[in-house]
Design a protein around this motif. Sequence first.
Motif, short mmCIF file in Angstrom:
data_model
loop_
_atom_site.label_atom_id
_atom_site.label_comp_id
_atom_site.label_asym_id
_atom_site.label_seq_id
_atom_site.Cartn_x
_atom_site.Cartn_y
_atom_site.Cartn_z
N TYR A 126 0.19 1.50 -5.91
CA TYR A 126 -0.77 2.03 -4.94
C TYR A 126 -0.06 2.64 -3.74
O TYR A 126 -0.42 3.72 -3.26
CB TYR A 126 -1.71 0.91 -4.49
N LEU A 127 0.97 1.97 -3.26
CA LEU A 127 1.74 2.49 -2.13
C LEU A 127 2.46 3.79 -2.51
O LEU A 127 2.61 4.69 -1.68
CB LEU A 127 2.75 1.45 -1.64
N LYS A 158 2.39 -13.94 -14.43
CA LYS A 158 1.86 -12.62 -14.81
C LYS A 158 0.76 -12.19 -13.85
O LYS A 158 0.61 -11.00 -13.57
CB LYS A 158 1.32 -12.67 -16.25
N CYS A 159 0.00 -13.14 -13.33
CA CYS A 159 -1.04 -12.79 -12.34
C CYS A 159 -0.40 -12.28 -11.05
O CYS A 159 -0.84 -11.27 -10.50
CB CYS A 159 -1.92 -14.01 -12.05
N VAL A 160 0.64 -12.98 -10.59
CA VAL A 160 1.33 -12.54 -9.37
C VAL A 160 2.02 -11.21 -9.62
O VAL A 160 1.99 -10.31 -8.76
CB VAL A 160 2.36 -13.60 -8.92
N TRP A 161 2.62 -11.04 -10.80
CA TRP A 161 3.25 -9.75 -11.14
C TRP A 161 2.22 -8.63 -11.11
O TRP A 161 2.49 -7.53 -10.60
CB TRP A 161 3.88 -9.81 -12.53
N THR A 162 1.04 -8.89 -11.64
CA THR A 162 -0.02 -7.88 -11.66
C THR A 162 -0.39 -7.46 -10.24
O THR A 162 -0.58 -6.27 -9.97
CB THR A 162 -1.27 -8.43 -12.39
N VAL A 163 -0.50 -8.42 -9.34
CA VAL A 163 -0.82 -8.11 -7.94
C VAL A 163 0.28 -7.25 -7.33
O VAL A 163 0.00 -6.21 -6.71
CB VAL A 163 -1.00 -9.41 -7.13
N ILE A 164 1.54 -7.67 -7.49
CA ILE A 164 2.65 -6.94 -6.88
C ILE A 164 2.82 -5.57 -7.50
O ILE A 164 3.01 -4.56 -6.79
CB ILE A 164 3.96 -7.75 -7.02
N ASN A 165 2.73 -5.48 -8.82
CA ASN A 165 2.88 -4.19 -9.51
C ASN A 165 1.81 -3.20 -9.08
O ASN A 165 2.09 -2.03 -8.82
CB ASN A 165 2.82 -4.40 -11.01
N THR A 166 0.57 -3.67 -8.98
CA THR A 166 -0.53 -2.80 -8.56
C THR A 166 -0.33 -2.33 -7.13
O THR A 166 -0.55 -1.15 -6.81
CB THR A 166 -1.88 -3.53 -8.70
N ALA A 167 0.09 -3.24 -6.26
CA ALA A 167 0.33 -2.88 -4.86
C ALA A 167 1.44 -1.85 -4.74
O ALA A 167 1.34 -0.88 -3.96
CB ALA A 167 0.67 -4.13 -4.05
N VAL A 168 2.52 -2.02 -5.50
CA VAL A 168 3.65 -1.07 -5.46
C VAL A 168 3.20 0.31 -5.90
O VAL A 168 3.50 1.32 -5.25
CB VAL A 168 4.80 -1.58 -6.34
N PHE A 203 -8.23 2.42 3.25
CA PHE A 203 -6.95 2.30 2.55
C PHE A 203 -6.74 0.87 2.03
O PHE A 203 -6.38 0.66 0.87
CB PHE A 203 -5.81 2.70 3.49
N LEU A 204 -6.98 -0.11 2.90
CA LEU A 204 -6.78 -1.51 2.51
C LEU A 204 -7.81 -1.96 1.47
O LEU A 204 -7.47 -2.68 0.52
CB LEU A 204 -6.85 -2.40 3.76
N MET A 205 -9.07 -1.55 1.65
CA MET A 205 -10.11 -1.96 0.71
C MET A 205 -9.88 -1.36 -0.66
O MET A 205 -10.11 -2.02 -1.69
CB MET A 205 -11.48 -1.55 1.26
N THR A 206 -9.44 -0.14 -0.71
CA THR A 206 -9.18 0.51 -2.00
C THR A 206 -8.04 -0.20 -2.73
O THR A 206 -8.13 -0.48 -3.93
CB THR A 206 -8.84 2.00 -1.80
N GLY A 207 -6.97 -0.52 -2.01
CA GLY A 207 -5.87 -1.24 -2.62
C GLY A 207 -6.28 -2.62 -3.11
O GLY A 207 -5.91 -3.05 -4.21
N PHE A 208 -7.08 -3.32 -2.30
CA PHE A 208 -7.59 -4.64 -2.69
C PHE A 208 -8.43 -4.55 -3.95
O PHE A 208 -8.30 -5.37 -4.87
CB PHE A 208 -8.41 -5.21 -1.53
N THR A 209 -9.27 -3.53 -4.03
CA THR A 209 -10.12 -3.35 -5.20
C THR A 209 -9.29 -3.08 -6.45
O THR A 209 -9.59 -3.60 -7.54
CB THR A 209 -11.11 -2.19 -4.98
N MET A 210 -8.25 -2.27 -6.32
CA MET A 210 -7.37 -1.99 -7.46
C MET A 210 -6.71 -3.26 -7.97
O MET A 210 -6.57 -3.47 -9.18
CB MET A 210 -6.32 -0.96 -7.06
N ILE A 211 -6.30 -4.13 -7.06
CA ILE A 211 -5.67 -5.38 -7.46
C ILE A 211 -6.64 -6.29 -8.20
O ILE A 211 -6.31 -6.86 -9.24
CB ILE A 211 -5.10 -6.10 -6.21
#
Length: 285
Positions: free
Chosen positions: A138-139, A126-136, A187-195
């Motif tokens: 965000y993109l 679920k942690c990995v899913w959260t990372v991937i879902n947030t990144a998707v 762009f990268l920092m904002t995505g990292f923060t969201m994750i």
Amino acid sequence: MFIKFLDHDLRYGIGRAKKRLIVTFIMFFFLSIYHFWTLRIFELTDPQYLESPVTTADYFLALIGGCGKVNLISGAENDFVMPTMWFVFVLWMQFTSLYYPFAELNGIGKQLMVLSGSRGNWWLSKCVWTVINTAVNYLIVFAASAAAGLCFGAKPSMQANWYVSRELYMKVDDLTSSTTWNIWSVFLMTGFTMIVLALVQLILSLILKPVQSYFVLAGYLFAGAYIQNPVFFGNYAMGARNALLVSTGLTMPFGILLGIWLAVLSIGIGYFVFQYRDILGSDLS
């Protein structure tokens, strides 16, 4: 077993969430158009602001930039202005990962966990899913803002023009450039923060409940919008408070270290709590 859990989460938590992904794109496409109207105002009042070609980076920064540092002295320059667009962005990003983990646990997830005999693999998945879902998501937000910009004649570029600072209520004297910024790092920092914030929300949802964790995080983000301080990690998702754009901004190296610490802490605490809490006999939805 971890791979099987993750495969299940990606197929059901993202692959079958096409409607939500489409809604994300449509919503932020139309929100990004707001920048076009502000440009028309600038054109009427200060034509010199449009001497440089408008870029897709302008549209993205206007969407996720937030607001400049707030002076806490009443009546001073840069009084607090609610960064409404930024709030919509961050709260929607957190909402996209709010319900699936524990809705799944209250459904087929319990059966899968009992059959596997591994709570740890379920939690890490679920942690990995959260990372991937947030990144998707965000993109998709980024793509929506770029598409809106291109529809209104913006130049495809990550060079944001300085006039966006006016829209984000940034203090002119603090700007690090009087022309343009390359905002790839923003762009990268904002995505990292969201994750990182999504992982914090995940552990809060385990300790509290999803709805309660969402409102706790919303209050935390609101406080951070008013007070620029690393303690309020959401500040790192504001382009208008990034040291790349303003001399009074927050530096990214410290933000990355802080974010990694928060992410590891959230995953670790969640792993421990999940091992010993009565999950199977409770409703976490």
